[in-house]
Design a protein around this motif. Structure first.
Motif, PDB file in Angstrom:
ATOM      1  N   VAL A   4      48.772   1.992  40.935  1.00 24.73           N
ATOM      2  CA  VAL A   4      49.390   1.529  42.177  1.00 24.73           C
ATOM      3  C   VAL A   4      48.449   1.848  43.339  1.00 24.73           C
ATOM      4  CG1 VAL A   4      51.399   1.704  43.693  1.00 24.73           C
ATOM      5  CG2 VAL A   4      51.690   1.930  41.207  1.00 24.73           C
ATOM      6  N   LYS A   5      48.093   0.824  44.099  1.00 24.75           N
ATOM      7  CA  LYS A   5      47.188   1.003  45.245  1.00 24.75           C
ATOM      8  C   LYS A   5      47.764   2.035  46.206  1.00 24.75           C
ATOM      9  CE  LYS A   5      44.553  -1.471  48.724  1.00 24.75           C
ATOM     10  NZ  LYS A   5      43.412  -0.623  48.549  1.00 24.75           N
ATOM     11  N   GLY A   6      46.910   2.961  46.606  1.00 21.91           N
ATOM     12  CA  GLY A   6      47.328   4.002  47.545  1.00 21.91           C
ATOM     13  C   GLY A   6      47.710   5.311  46.882  1.00 21.91           C
ATOM     14  N   VAL A   7      47.779   5.299  45.557  1.00 19.20           N
ATOM     15  CA  VAL A   7      48.123   6.517  44.821  1.00 19.20           C
ATOM     16  C   VAL A   7      46.840   7.156  44.305  1.00 19.20           C
ATOM     17  CG1 VAL A   7      49.311   7.458  42.799  1.00 19.20           C
ATOM     18  CG2 VAL A   7      50.399   5.680  44.179  1.00 19.20           C
TER      19      VAL A   7
ATOM     20  N   LYS B 297      54.120   6.933  53.071  1.00 22.72           N
ATOM     21  CA  LYS B 297      52.815   7.580  53.296  1.00 22.72           C
ATOM     22  C   LYS B 297      52.916   9.072  53.596  1.00 22.72           C
ATOM     23  CE  LYS B 297      50.653   3.736  52.752  1.00 22.72           C
ATOM     24  NZ  LYS B 297      50.200   3.391  51.451  1.00 22.72           N
ATOM     25  N   ASP B 298      54.077   9.561  53.958  1.00 25.64           N
ATOM     26  CA  ASP B 298      54.226  10.979  54.312  1.00 25.64           C
ATOM     27  C   ASP B 298      54.809  11.806  53.175  1.00 25.64           C
ATOM     28  OD1 ASP B 298      53.256  10.577  56.921  1.00 25.64           O
ATOM     29  OD2 ASP B 298      55.216   9.850  57.564  1.00 25.64           O
ATOM     30  N   CYS B 299      54.756  11.305  51.964  1.00 24.36           N
ATOM     31  CA  CYS B 299      55.357  12.017  50.837  1.00 24.36           C
ATOM     32  C   CYS B 299      54.286  12.466  49.857  1.00 24.36           C
ATOM     33  CB  CYS B 299      56.366  11.118  50.135  1.00 24.36           C
ATOM     34  SG  CYS B 299      55.573   9.757  49.256  1.00 24.36           S
ATOM     35  N   LEU B 300      54.713  13.260  48.897  1.00 23.18           N
ATOM     36  CA  LEU B 300      53.860  13.673  47.785  1.00 23.18           C
ATOM     37  C   LEU B 300      54.643  13.482  46.500  1.00 23.18           C
ATOM     38  CD1 LEU B 300      52.372  16.950  49.308  1.00 23.18           C
ATOM     39  CD2 LEU B 300      51.169  14.779  48.962  1.00 23.18           C
ATOM     40  N   GLY B 301      53.942  13.515  45.372  1.00 27.18           N
ATOM     41  CA  GLY B 301      54.608  13.288  44.103  1.00 27.18           C
ATOM     42  C   GLY B 301      54.216  14.284  43.036  1.00 27.18           C
TER      43      GLY B 301
ATOM     44  N   LYS C 287      57.735   5.165  34.135  1.00 25.76           N
ATOM     45  CA  LYS C 287      58.044   6.268  35.059  1.00 25.76           C
ATOM     46  C   LYS C 287      56.888   6.500  36.034  1.00 25.76           C
ATOM     47  CE  LYS C 287      62.154   7.207  33.685  1.00 25.76           C
ATOM     48  NZ  LYS C 287      63.280   6.941  34.589  1.00 25.76           N
ATOM     49  N   GLY C 288      55.649   6.384  35.557  1.00 31.58           N
ATOM     50  CA  GLY C 288      54.490   6.549  36.424  1.00 31.58           C
ATOM     51  C   GLY C 288      54.359   5.438  37.446  1.00 31.58           C
ATOM     52  N   LEU C 289      54.600   4.207  37.015  1.00 30.43           N
ATOM     53  CA  LEU C 289      54.538   3.073  37.943  1.00 30.43           C
ATOM     54  C   LEU C 289      55.624   3.168  39.010  1.00 30.43           C
ATOM     55  CD1 LEU C 289      53.765   0.221  35.399  1.00 30.43           C
ATOM     56  CD2 LEU C 289      52.198   1.157  37.135  1.00 30.43           C
ATOM     57  N   GLU C 290      56.828   3.544  38.601  1.00 33.44           N
ATOM     58  CA  GLU C 290      57.928   3.700  39.561  1.00 33.44           C
ATOM     59  C   GLU C 290      57.591   4.779  40.588  1.00 33.44           C
ATOM     60  OE1 GLU C 290      62.748   4.571  39.664  1.00 33.44           O
ATOM     61  OE2 GLU C 290      61.611   5.115  37.872  1.00 33.44           O
ATOM     62  N   LEU C 291      57.061   5.886  40.122  1.00 30.76           N
ATOM     63  CA  LEU C 291      56.653   6.952  41.029  1.00 30.76           C
ATOM     64  C   LEU C 291      55.568   6.452  41.972  1.00 30.76           C
ATOM     65  CD1 LEU C 291      56.663   9.975  41.911  1.00 30.76           C
ATOM     66  CD2 LEU C 291      54.937  10.342  40.133  1.00 30.76           C
ATOM     67  N   GLY C 292      54.578   5.765  41.419  1.00 30.94           N
ATOM     68  CA  GLY C 292      53.508   5.224  42.240  1.00 30.94           C
ATOM     69  C   GLY C 292      54.010   4.310  43.341  1.00 30.94           C
ATOM     70  N   GLU C 293      54.954   3.450  43.022  1.00 29.84           N
ATOM     71  CA  GLU C 293      55.524   2.545  44.031  1.00 29.84           C
ATOM     72  C   GLU C 293      56.203   3.319  45.164  1.00 29.84           C
ATOM     73  OE1 GLU C 293      55.155  -0.689  44.390  1.00 29.84           O
ATOM     74  OE2 GLU C 293      54.047  -0.963  42.517  1.00 29.84           O
TER      75      GLU C 293
END
Length: 147
Positions: free
Chosen positions: A80-83, A59-63, A47-53
């Protein structure tokens, strides 16, 4: 314009996730639910990896990431790079992960905090913005790491 919010959870975070989704949609956020819905055991890591992807691809979202402690799902999302996921349990931290660390994911433990507190933490996270200045070089160092 308000950012899209992706939310994910394992089986322990279903109730908290439902309350957060209801709260965010009442504030006119677009919310995409990637999480467990039935409460049957599932992997916080997946679930964390899917969210990270999703976060890395938008780029304009949040989690929002939820598991029993918030630790496992935040570790997975951070792979995940960028998270930049930050685990929070108090209001000041929810604010500072945005202001100092430019976090794009807030992580919380569904077994650690009450739902009403989680709503306040999400609110503090969303109302905060990256402070730039001295924090920019630190975040850049993290973002550019390829180890």
């Amino acid at each position: 314009m308000k950012p899209r919010i992706y939310i994910s959870n394992d089986h322990t975070g279903v109730e908290m996730k439902q309350a957060i989704v209801k709260y965010l949609t009442s504030l006119d956020y677009q919310v995409t639910d990637l999480g467990n819905v039935d409460g049957k055991s599932c992997s916080y890591a997946s679930k964390g990896l899917e969210l990270g992807e999703k976060i890395a691809g938008d780029k304009d979202c949040l989690g929002v990431a939820l598991c029993g402690t918030g630790i496992g799902i935040s570790i997975a999302a951070n792979k995940v790079k960028g998270v930049r996921a930050g685990l929070v349990s108090e209001l000041e931290t929810a604010q500072l992960i945005r202001e100092h660390n430019d976090c794009n994911v807030i992580a919380m433990g569904a077994r650690m905090i009450a739902v009403d507190k989680a709503l306040k933490l999400v609110d503090a996270f969303l109302k905060s913005e990256f402070a730039h200045g001295r924090h920019e070089e630190r975040v850049k160092t993290i973002n550019e790491y390829h180890g």
